[in-house]
Design a protein around this motif. Structure first.
Motif, PDB file in Angstrom:
ATOM      1  N   VAL A  16      28.457 -28.126 -11.773  1.00  0.00           N
ATOM      2  CA  VAL A  16      27.438 -29.174 -11.786  1.00  0.00           C
ATOM      3  C   VAL A  16      28.099 -30.496 -11.442  1.00  0.00           C
ATOM      4  O   VAL A  16      28.970 -30.972 -12.174  1.00  0.00           O
ATOM      5  N   GLU A  17      27.656 -31.082 -10.324  1.00  0.00           N
ATOM      6  CA  GLU A  17      28.208 -32.352  -9.887  1.00  0.00           C
ATOM      7  C   GLU A  17      27.433 -33.523 -10.478  1.00  0.00           C
ATOM      8  O   GLU A  17      26.238 -33.404 -10.783  1.00  0.00           O
ATOM      9  N   SER A  18      28.108 -34.658 -10.573  1.00  0.00           N
ATOM     10  CA  SER A  18      27.459 -35.904 -10.990  1.00  0.00           C
ATOM     11  C   SER A  18      28.230 -37.066 -10.405  1.00  0.00           C
ATOM     12  O   SER A  18      29.378 -36.912  -9.964  1.00  0.00           O
ATOM     13  N   GLY A  19      27.583 -38.239 -10.404  1.00  0.00           N
ATOM     14  CA  GLY A  19      28.277 -39.451  -9.979  1.00  0.00           C
ATOM     15  C   GLY A  19      27.885 -39.979  -8.617  1.00  0.00           C
ATOM     16  O   GLY A  19      28.373 -41.027  -8.198  1.00  0.00           O
ATOM     17  N   GLY A  20      27.025 -39.273  -7.910  1.00  0.00           N
ATOM     18  CA  GLY A  20      26.607 -39.758  -6.608  1.00  0.00           C
ATOM     19  C   GLY A  20      25.717 -40.979  -6.732  1.00  0.00           C
ATOM     20  O   GLY A  20      25.285 -41.350  -7.820  1.00  0.00           O
ATOM     21  N   GLY A  21      25.446 -41.621  -5.594  1.00  0.00           N
ATOM     22  CA  GLY A  21      24.570 -42.781  -5.616  1.00  0.00           C
ATOM     23  C   GLY A  21      24.617 -43.550  -4.313  1.00  0.00           C
ATOM     24  O   GLY A  21      25.180 -43.087  -3.314  1.00  0.00           O
ATOM     25  N   LEU A  22      24.022 -44.735  -4.363  1.00  0.00           N
ATOM     26  CA  LEU A  22      23.962 -45.627  -3.199  1.00  0.00           C
ATOM     27  C   LEU A  22      24.927 -46.782  -3.423  1.00  0.00           C
ATOM     28  O   LEU A  22      24.826 -47.477  -4.445  1.00  0.00           O
ATOM     29  N   VAL A  23      25.851 -46.951  -2.496  1.00  0.00           N
ATOM     30  CA  VAL A  23      26.813 -48.035  -2.582  1.00  0.00           C
ATOM     31  C   VAL A  23      26.941 -48.713  -1.228  1.00  0.00           C
ATOM     32  O   VAL A  23      26.420 -48.221  -0.221  1.00  0.00           O
ATOM     33  N   GLN A  24      27.636 -49.835  -1.217  1.00  0.00           N
ATOM     34  CA  GLN A  24      27.876 -50.560   0.022  1.00  0.00           C
ATOM     35  C   GLN A  24      29.251 -50.192   0.577  1.00  0.00           C
ATOM     36  O   GLN A  24      30.136 -49.737  -0.152  1.00  0.00           O
ATOM     37  N   ALA A  25      29.403 -50.404   1.865  1.00  0.00           N
ATOM     38  CA  ALA A  25      30.690 -50.135   2.506  1.00  0.00           C
ATOM     39  C   ALA A  25      31.787 -50.929   1.800  1.00  0.00           C
ATOM     40  O   ALA A  25      31.596 -52.106   1.473  1.00  0.00           O
ATOM     41  N   GLY A  26      32.900 -50.268   1.558  1.00  0.00           N
ATOM     42  CA  GLY A  26      34.015 -50.887   0.862  1.00  0.00           C
ATOM     43  C   GLY A  26      34.028 -50.635  -0.635  1.00  0.00           C
ATOM     44  O   GLY A  26      35.057 -50.864  -1.298  1.00  0.00           O
ATOM     45  N   ASP A  27      32.924 -50.164  -1.176  1.00  0.00           N
ATOM     46  CA  ASP A  27      32.834 -49.878  -2.608  1.00  0.00           C
ATOM     47  C   ASP A  27      33.537 -48.569  -2.953  1.00  0.00           C
ATOM     48  O   ASP A  27      33.973 -47.819  -2.066  1.00  0.00           O
ATOM     49  N   SER A  28      33.604 -48.317  -4.254  1.00  0.00           N
ATOM     50  CA  SER A  28      34.196 -47.077  -4.755  1.00  0.00           C
ATOM     51  C   SER A  28      33.158 -46.286  -5.531  1.00  0.00           C
ATOM     52  O   SER A  28      32.187 -46.841  -6.051  1.00  0.00           O
ATOM     53  N   LEU A  29      33.410 -44.988  -5.617  1.00  0.00           N
ATOM     54  CA  LEU A  29      32.526 -44.093  -6.356  1.00  0.00           C
ATOM     55  C   LEU A  29      33.380 -42.939  -6.873  1.00  0.00           C
ATOM     56  O   LEU A  29      34.324 -42.510  -6.196  1.00  0.00           O
ATOM     57  N   ARG A  30      33.037 -42.447  -8.040  1.00  0.00           N
ATOM     58  CA  ARG A  30      33.782 -41.334  -8.633  1.00  0.00           C
ATOM     59  C   ARG A  30      32.826 -40.192  -8.901  1.00  0.00           C
ATOM     60  O   ARG A  30      31.862 -40.347  -9.657  1.00  0.00           O
ATOM     61  N   LEU A  31      33.085 -39.070  -8.284  1.00  0.00           N
ATOM     62  CA  LEU A  31      32.289 -37.867  -8.513  1.00  0.00           C
ATOM     63  C   LEU A  31      32.982 -36.988  -9.542  1.00  0.00           C
ATOM     64  O   LEU A  31      34.204 -36.898  -9.560  1.00  0.00           O
ATOM     65  N   SER A  32      32.170 -36.339 -10.359  1.00  0.00           N
ATOM     66  CA  SER A  32      32.693 -35.394 -11.343  1.00  0.00           C
ATOM     67  C   SER A  32      32.015 -34.051 -11.152  1.00  0.00           C
ATOM     68  O   SER A  32      30.878 -33.967 -10.692  1.00  0.00           O
ATOM     69  N   CYS A  33      32.735 -33.014 -11.532  1.00  0.00           N
ATOM     70  CA  CYS A  33      32.195 -31.661 -11.436  1.00  0.00           C
ATOM     71  C   CYS A  33      32.567 -30.924 -12.714  1.00  0.00           C
ATOM     72  O   CYS A  33      33.755 -30.741 -13.012  1.00  0.00           O
ATOM     73  N   ALA A  34      31.559 -30.519 -13.460  1.00  0.00           N
ATOM     74  CA  ALA A  34      31.771 -29.775 -14.695  1.00  0.00           C
ATOM     75  C   ALA A  34      31.594 -28.290 -14.420  1.00  0.00           C
ATOM     76  O   ALA A  34      30.587 -27.876 -13.835  1.00  0.00           O
ATOM     77  N   ALA A  35      32.555 -27.503 -14.847  1.00  0.00           N
ATOM     78  CA  ALA A  35      32.535 -26.066 -14.590  1.00  0.00           C
ATOM     79  C   ALA A  35      32.324 -25.287 -15.877  1.00  0.00           C
ATOM     80  O   ALA A  35      32.777 -25.685 -16.945  1.00  0.00           O
ATOM     81  N   SER A  36      31.648 -24.166 -15.764  1.00  0.00           N
ATOM     82  CA  SER A  36      31.444 -23.281 -16.909  1.00  0.00           C
ATOM     83  C   SER A  36      31.291 -21.862 -16.399  1.00  0.00           C
ATOM     84  O   SER A  36      31.094 -21.625 -15.216  1.00  0.00           O
ATOM     85  N   GLY A  37      31.431 -20.925 -17.285  1.00  0.00           N
ATOM     86  CA  GLY A  37      31.164 -19.530 -16.933  1.00  0.00           C
ATOM     87  C   GLY A  37      32.358 -18.621 -16.978  1.00  0.00           C
ATOM     88  O   GLY A  37      32.230 -17.442 -17.237  1.00  0.00           O
ATOM     89  N   ARG A  38      33.527 -19.138 -16.674  1.00  0.00           N
ATOM     90  CA  ARG A  38      34.737 -18.345 -16.801  1.00  0.00           C
ATOM     91  C   ARG A  38      35.915 -19.293 -16.874  1.00  0.00           C
ATOM     92  O   ARG A  38      35.738 -20.501 -16.872  1.00  0.00           O
ATOM     93  N   THR A  39      37.096 -18.766 -16.912  1.00  0.00           N
ATOM     94  CA  THR A  39      38.275 -19.611 -17.029  1.00  0.00           C
ATOM     95  C   THR A  39      38.368 -20.573 -15.860  1.00  0.00           C
ATOM     96  O   THR A  39      38.529 -20.178 -14.723  1.00  0.00           O
ATOM     97  N   PHE A  40      38.239 -21.839 -16.164  1.00  0.00           N
ATOM     98  CA  PHE A  40      38.199 -22.868 -15.133  1.00  0.00           C
ATOM     99  C   PHE A  40      39.507 -22.971 -14.385  1.00  0.00           C
ATOM    100  O   PHE A  40      39.539 -23.222 -13.193  1.00  0.00           O
TER     101      PHE A  40
END
Length: 123
Positions: free
Chosen positions: A5-29
């Motif tokens: 499951v990803e999170s952290g997306g969005g709308l930003v301006q050129a030159g900005d920063s963004l951090r995406l996260s991905c949470a895993a489940s179901g077996r040994t990550f």
């Protein structure tokens, strides 16, 4: 199979920063390489970054090298994508992926995919 499951997306301006996260489940990550792909409108899905099971080795597409970093926390079953100096051409749906492998054609593949998170970079 692992669920992602990803999170952290969005709308930003050129030159900005963004951090995406991905949470895993179901077996040994921590059992395989993790990574990120992206797909822009009208284009094929492309590899962005990968990180080895231990977190020691990282790999990046030339288009993001020097701007993006990838990390993982096996204790938290999470993988991250830090995106700096974003450009309009980075606009895409970003997908987290598990069990990445590099095929004989030097193309990355994966066995599990998240649903994706939209990243839009305005100029």
């Amino acid at each position: 199979q692992v669920q992602l499951v990803e999170s952290g997306g969005g709308l930003v301006q050129a030159g900005d920063s963004l951090r995406l996260s991905c949470a895993a489940s179901g077996r040994t990550f921590s059992s395989g390489a993790m990574g990120w792909f992206r797909q822009a409108p009208g284009k094929e899905r492309e590899f962005v970054a990968a990180i080895s099971r231990s977190g020691i080795n990282t790999y990046f597409a030339d288009s993001v090298k020097g701007r993006f970093t990838i990390g993982r926390d096996n204790a938290k079953n999470t993988v991250y994508l830090q995106m700096n100096s974003l450009k309009p051409e980075d606009t895409a749906v970003y997908y987290c992926a598990a069990d990445l492998t590099l095929g004989p054609s030097r193309r990355w593949g994966a066995s599990s995919w998240g649903q994706g998170t939209q990243v839009t970079v305005s100029s």
